[in-house]
Design a protein around this motif. Structure first.
Motif, short mmCIF file in Angstrom:
data_model
loop_
_atom_site.label_atom_id
_atom_site.label_comp_id
_atom_site.label_asym_id
_atom_site.label_seq_id
_atom_site.Cartn_x
_atom_site.Cartn_y
_atom_site.Cartn_z
N LYS A 196 73.13 -44.35 10.07
CA LYS A 196 74.29 -43.50 10.35
C LYS A 196 74.75 -42.74 9.11
O LYS A 196 75.32 -41.65 9.21
CB LYS A 196 75.43 -44.36 10.88
CG LYS A 196 75.17 -44.99 12.24
CD LYS A 196 75.26 -43.97 13.37
CE LYS A 196 76.71 -43.62 13.65
NZ LYS A 196 76.83 -42.68 14.80
N LYS B 44 66.50 -41.37 9.24
CA LYS B 44 67.42 -41.90 10.24
C LYS B 44 66.64 -42.47 11.43
O LYS B 44 66.94 -43.58 11.90
CB LYS B 44 68.35 -40.79 10.71
CG LYS B 44 69.41 -41.24 11.73
CD LYS B 44 70.18 -40.05 12.29
CE LYS B 44 71.06 -39.41 11.24
NZ LYS B 44 72.23 -40.25 10.91
N LEU C 188 66.58 -46.41 12.62
CA LEU C 188 67.01 -46.75 13.97
C LEU C 188 65.89 -47.43 14.76
O LEU C 188 66.13 -48.38 15.53
CB LEU C 188 67.47 -45.49 14.71
CG LEU C 188 68.80 -44.90 14.25
CD1 LEU C 188 69.06 -43.56 14.92
CD2 LEU C 188 69.96 -45.87 14.53
N LYS D 224 69.58 -39.30 20.96
CA LYS D 224 70.27 -38.12 20.41
C LYS D 224 69.36 -37.39 19.43
O LYS D 224 69.25 -36.16 19.45
CB LYS D 224 71.55 -38.54 19.71
CG LYS D 224 72.69 -38.91 20.62
CD LYS D 224 73.91 -39.29 19.81
CE LYS D 224 75.04 -39.79 20.70
NZ LYS D 224 76.22 -40.19 19.88
N SER E 54 70.73 -45.23 22.31
CA SER E 54 71.50 -44.00 22.51
C SER E 54 71.40 -43.09 21.29
O SER E 54 71.24 -41.86 21.42
CB SER E 54 72.97 -44.35 22.79
OG SER E 54 73.75 -43.19 22.90
N GLU E 55 71.46 -43.68 20.10
CA GLU E 55 71.34 -42.89 18.87
C GLU E 55 69.95 -42.30 18.72
O GLU E 55 69.77 -41.16 18.28
CB GLU E 55 71.67 -43.77 17.65
CG GLU E 55 73.14 -44.16 17.55
CD GLU E 55 74.04 -42.96 17.32
OE1 GLU E 55 73.65 -42.05 16.55
OE2 GLU E 55 75.12 -42.91 17.94
#
Length: 244
Positions: free
Chosen positions: A190, A198, A202, A238, A234-235
């Motif tokens: 994050k 990132k 994740l 995105k 969910s991240e």
């Protein structure tokens, strides 16, 4: 009836569950009377080895039927009941070969019972040591090793409650430790502005949580694991939408 019959009478006296009627019958057969004040009272016995009450005790007229009934009790480890059945019928069988067969069976049961008790004691010692070893591993925070050791005890009814509680505790420690590791990766992801980094962080976080869900689906913490998986997923979605 001789020394052998006297021996069987003593065995009967040692079997706590035999009521006074049977003791009196054996005593009369040996030429003894058991005073009322000395008659045995029924004691609590293991469920697998509780002798039948007088009205429930079957009587067999052939040796084969008797031995078959005895073998059924042996299969259930009800050795005392099997011996009682043989000794009671020994008083009614008059045939020499039949009596010899009963005596051989009695000796065989004695040997089986002794081996069974020895095996039980060895197994109990092993299980207790396994529990202690698992506790030591948990104190050293070697939770996976503790779970592996406790899994070897699966099916041990006598220690199931304690081993299950220890295993659940070890699994919770593993899940909490790995959840914290996944959370650190998530927070690091994050904070970074580098898209590739990132996504990598994740993905690592997601893989850790997914492995926990697959390995310990019955854990009481699994709902939290699934919730965290959904957040991380969910991240990731995105990022993939923003960078097709």
């Amino acid at each position: 009836m001789g020394d052998r019959a006297a021996h069987h009478y003593e065995v009967l006296l040692d079997l706590q569950g035999e009521r006074a009627a049977l003791v009196d019958a054996v005593g009369r057969a040996l030429g003894h009377e058991t005073p009322p004040s000395e008659r045995l009272e029924t004691q609590d016995q293991p469920a697998s080895d509780v002798p039948l009450q007088p009205a429930e005790r079957p009587t067999f007229t052939t040796l084969n039927d008797l031995l078959e009934a005895v073998d059924t009790r042996i299969e259930k480890n009800a050795y005392q009941d099997a011996k009682l059945l043989l000794i009671r019928h020994r008083l009614t069988f008059e045939d020499g070969p039949a009596l010899e067969a009963i005596d051989r069976k009695l000796q065989a049961i004695e040997d089986l019972q002794k081996a069974y008790e020895e095996e039980r004691l060895i197994r109990e010692a092993y299980v207790k040591e396994t529990l202690q070893g698992a506790k030591r591993l948990m104190e050293a925070e070697q939770f996976e090793d503790a779970v592996e050791r406790l899994d070897k005890m699966e099916g041990d009814a006598a220690f199931e409650a304690e081993s299950s509680a220890l295993r659940a505790q070890a699994v919770e420690n593993i899940i909490n430790r790995e959840r914290n590791r996944a959370a650190r990766l998530f927070l690091e992801a994050k904070k970074t502005s580098n898209t590739q980094k990132k996504e990598k962080l994740l993905t690592q976080s997601y893989d850790i949580l997914k492995a926990l869900n697959e390995k310990y689906p019955s854990s009481s913490l699994n709902e939290k694991v699934l919730s965290h998986i959904a957040i991380v997923k969910s991240e990731l979605d995105k990022i993939q939408k923003e960078n097709p």
